[in-house]
Design a protein around this motif. Sequence first.
Motif, short mmCIF file in Angstrom:
data_model
loop_
_atom_site.label_atom_id
_atom_site.label_comp_id
_atom_site.label_asym_id
_atom_site.label_seq_id
_atom_site.Cartn_x
_atom_site.Cartn_y
_atom_site.Cartn_z
N VAL A 97 9.50 9.31 28.74
CA VAL A 97 9.11 10.69 28.51
C VAL A 97 9.31 11.44 29.83
O VAL A 97 8.78 11.05 30.86
CB VAL A 97 7.64 10.80 28.05
CG1 VAL A 97 7.24 12.26 27.87
CG2 VAL A 97 7.43 10.03 26.76
N ARG A 98 10.12 12.50 29.79
CA ARG A 98 10.34 13.31 30.98
C ARG A 98 9.28 14.40 31.01
O ARG A 98 9.17 15.20 30.09
CB ARG A 98 11.74 13.94 30.93
CG ARG A 98 11.96 14.85 32.10
CD ARG A 98 13.29 14.78 32.80
NE ARG A 98 13.86 13.47 32.97
CZ ARG A 98 15.13 13.20 32.67
NH1 ARG A 98 15.92 14.12 32.19
NH2 ARG A 98 15.61 12.00 32.88
N ILE A 99 8.49 14.40 32.09
CA ILE A 99 7.41 15.38 32.19
C ILE A 99 7.75 16.50 33.17
O ILE A 99 7.05 17.51 33.21
CB ILE A 99 6.07 14.72 32.60
CG1 ILE A 99 6.18 14.03 33.96
CG2 ILE A 99 5.61 13.74 31.53
CD1 ILE A 99 4.86 13.54 34.52
N PHE A 100 8.81 16.30 33.96
CA PHE A 100 9.19 17.34 34.92
C PHE A 100 10.70 17.33 35.07
O PHE A 100 11.33 16.27 35.16
CB PHE A 100 8.54 17.09 36.27
CG PHE A 100 8.85 18.16 37.28
CD1 PHE A 100 8.10 19.32 37.33
CD2 PHE A 100 9.92 18.02 38.15
CE1 PHE A 100 8.40 20.32 38.24
CE2 PHE A 100 10.22 19.01 39.07
CZ PHE A 100 9.46 20.17 39.11
N PHE A 101 11.28 18.54 35.12
CA PHE A 101 12.73 18.70 35.25
C PHE A 101 12.97 20.10 35.80
O PHE A 101 12.75 21.08 35.10
CB PHE A 101 13.38 18.53 33.87
CG PHE A 101 14.87 18.64 33.86
CD1 PHE A 101 15.65 17.56 34.22
CD2 PHE A 101 15.49 19.81 33.47
CE1 PHE A 101 17.03 17.66 34.19
CE2 PHE A 101 16.86 19.92 33.43
CZ PHE A 101 17.64 18.84 33.80
N SER A 155 0.27 12.65 23.41
CA SER A 155 -0.93 12.76 24.26
C SER A 155 -0.66 13.57 25.53
O SER A 155 -1.59 14.07 26.15
CB SER A 155 -1.44 11.36 24.63
OG SER A 155 -0.53 10.70 25.47
N LEU A 156 0.61 13.74 25.90
CA LEU A 156 0.96 14.49 27.11
C LEU A 156 1.17 15.98 26.87
O LEU A 156 1.19 16.76 27.81
CB LEU A 156 2.25 13.92 27.71
CG LEU A 156 2.18 12.56 28.37
CD1 LEU A 156 3.57 12.11 28.78
CD2 LEU A 156 1.27 12.59 29.57
N ALA A 162 6.13 21.02 28.47
CA ALA A 162 7.60 20.97 28.42
C ALA A 162 8.13 19.53 28.34
O ALA A 162 9.33 19.32 28.43
CB ALA A 162 8.18 21.67 29.63
N ALA A 163 7.26 18.55 28.17
CA ALA A 163 7.68 17.15 28.13
C ALA A 163 8.57 16.87 26.93
O ALA A 163 8.41 17.47 25.87
CB ALA A 163 6.46 16.24 28.11
N PHE A 164 9.51 15.94 27.13
CA PHE A 164 10.41 15.54 26.04
C PHE A 164 10.85 14.10 26.27
O PHE A 164 10.70 13.55 27.36
CB PHE A 164 11.61 16.49 25.92
CG PHE A 164 12.44 16.60 27.17
CD1 PHE A 164 13.59 15.84 27.32
CD2 PHE A 164 12.09 17.48 28.19
CE1 PHE A 164 14.36 15.94 28.47
CE2 PHE A 164 12.85 17.59 29.34
CZ PHE A 164 14.00 16.81 29.48
N ILE A 165 11.41 13.48 25.23
CA ILE A 165 11.82 12.08 25.28
C ILE A 165 13.28 12.00 25.73
O ILE A 165 14.12 12.79 25.29
CB ILE A 165 11.63 11.40 23.91
CG1 ILE A 165 10.14 11.34 23.59
CG2 ILE A 165 12.25 10.01 23.90
CD1 ILE A 165 9.83 10.78 22.23
N VAL A 166 13.57 11.03 26.61
CA VAL A 166 14.94 10.79 27.05
C VAL A 166 15.28 9.32 26.85
O VAL A 166 14.42 8.45 26.93
CB VAL A 166 15.15 11.18 28.54
CG1 VAL A 166 15.04 12.66 28.73
CG2 VAL A 166 14.19 10.44 29.44
N LYS A 167 16.56 9.09 26.58
CA LYS A 167 17.04 7.71 26.45
C LYS A 167 17.57 7.29 27.82
O LYS A 167 18.42 7.96 28.39
CB LYS A 167 18.13 7.62 25.40
CG LYS A 167 18.55 6.22 25.11
CD LYS A 167 19.44 6.15 23.90
CE LYS A 167 19.73 4.68 23.66
NZ LYS A 167 19.84 4.35 22.28
N GLU A 168 17.02 6.20 28.37
CA GLU A 168 17.39 5.71 29.70
C GLU A 168 17.35 4.20 29.72
O GLU A 168 16.78 3.57 28.82
CB GLU A 168 16.41 6.22 30.77
CG GLU A 168 16.48 7.67 31.08
CD GLU A 168 15.59 8.06 32.26
OE1 GLU A 168 14.86 7.19 32.78
OE2 GLU A 168 15.66 9.22 32.65
N ASN A 169 17.91 3.64 30.77
CA ASN A 169 17.70 2.22 31.02
C ASN A 169 16.30 2.07 31.58
O ASN A 169 15.90 2.82 32.46
CB ASN A 169 18.72 1.67 32.01
CG ASN A 169 20.08 1.50 31.39
OD1 ASN A 169 20.21 1.34 30.18
ND2 ASN A 169 21.12 1.57 32.20
#
Length: 193
Positions: A97-101, A155-156, A162-169
Amino acid sequence: MKRIVLAIALFAAAVLCGGRLCAQEISEQTSVRDTIIYRMADAVDSTLVGISILNAMPSRSKGNAADVNINQSPRTTEGLNKFIGRNKDRVIPGYRVRIFFDNKQTARAASETAMNTFLKSYLGIPAYRTYQSPFFKVTVGDFRTKSEAMVLLRSLKNQFPAAFIVKENINYPAADRVHTFVTDTIRIETPQL
């Protein structure tokens, strides 16, 4: 907060000094107290680390009721050991989950603030701060499936809208997803001043 910082500092000093106070001997004028610390849970079941399934089979020589014999080529065991050696630091595809960008001039400080805020609120969930020109990013969690990441995202949303889900290793997640951190009790011995 000050007590926690002191406890961590004393614990680190004890670890670096082999469990002893380096500068002074422990005397009768020593204050002893137990302190609880939190640490990340193991990423794998530590009881299985370094154990080959082929060597863990029951046998009468180990005191078990029956024998299990496996007939295989020695090349199979060699191949398995080579595979384990090549992949010990491997990452796997998953979700975070990306919380900051952000890429503003204040993005560096804001990313540190976002990461510290998250770590204080969500013990045991790893956070990763990266810089990929020109963006500072903070991603959290190590999830194998998108649905696991969605639980954290929900929950975030109040704290990080502005949090969103990202696909990462990702790194291998904790073996026990419910208990991502464990508590230990350490004994701190400090001289009375």
